[in-house]
Design an enzyme around this catalytic site. Structure first.
Site, PDB file in Angstrom:
ATOM      1  CE  LYS A   1     114.590 -35.861 -49.865  1.00  0.00           C
ATOM      2  NZ  LYS A   1     114.416 -34.477 -49.377  1.00  0.00           N
TER       3      LYS A   1
ATOM      4  CB  SER B   1     112.771 -35.859 -46.056  1.00  0.00           C
ATOM      5  OG  SER B   1     113.671 -34.822 -46.371  1.00  0.00           O
TER       6      SER B   1
END
Length: 211
Positions: free
Chosen positions: A168, A132
């Protein structure tokens, strides 16, 4: 050296002295009255500061102008390996309801260099899983995290969601926190009262091919 090379050297040196002194981009921007977008442009090696701005930053960091404009990569690498490493916990699975660095969470301890400015109990490491954050952070990389409850926009944070730690980029939109993957094939994750999550800390750096 090419113009791009000069910009990259300047970018690396500014970031080095920010990290060394524990200063955020936002604080440097405010203290020197430099717009955040201008500073970001320097740090992304998109532009090069004027000589007066270089002198201003040199005075601020307590270094010479040469320290900002010259390539010190070899010197930094030499200093890096000349210091005794600290051992920080690599977090494996996370037990709910206990501190992140509790013994039941720790897979093993790994060496870390040049982290003298951080307190012993504020650092831990995570093994990155999945793609990701690719190509920014590859699968299997080891990320060093400084424990803190919040991070600035655009910085990468370790966030705990349903017992799983994920890395993230952070964006703040009002009271909502957006977790943004680097890989465009993944969707943003929204943190709010209905979708809670806890910021564990800010990623300082990562390494690959760690044994």
């Amino acid at each position: 050296m090419s113009d791009l090379g000069n910009k990259k050297v300047m970018s690396d040196n500014i970031q080095y002295y920010l990290n060394k002194n524990g200063i955020t981009r936002k604080k440097l921007s405010a203290d020197l009255d430099i717009s955040y977008s201008t500073l970001s442009s320097w740090l992304q090696a998109d532009s090069y500061p004027r000589i007066d701005k270089i002198e201003m930053m040199a005075n601020y960091f307590g270094v010479s102008k040469a320290d900002l404009v010259e390539n010190h990569e070899k010197e930094i690498v030499t200093n890096y390996f000349s210091k005794k490493p600290r051992m920080i916990p690599l977090i494996g699975t996370i037990a709910m309801g206990v501190p992140i660095t509790a013994e039941q969470n720790i897979e093993k301890y790994i060496p870390e260099y040049m982290m003298d400015k951080y307190a012993d109990d504020t650092l831990f490491a995570l093994r990155c899983k999945g793609d990701s954050m690719y190509p920014l952070i590859p699968n299997g990389a080891i990320a060093t995290i400084k424990q803190q409850p919040d991070v600035e926009d655009g910085e990468i944070a370790a966030v705990l969601i349903n017992g799983e730690a994920t890395l993230k980029k952070i964006l703040h939109v009002g009271k909502t926190v957006v977790l943004r993957p680097a890989n465009p094939e993944y969707k943003d994750i929204i943190l709010d009262k209905d979708h809670p999550g806890t910021i564990l800390g800010k990623m300082i750096k990562y390494e690959v091919n760690f044994d």
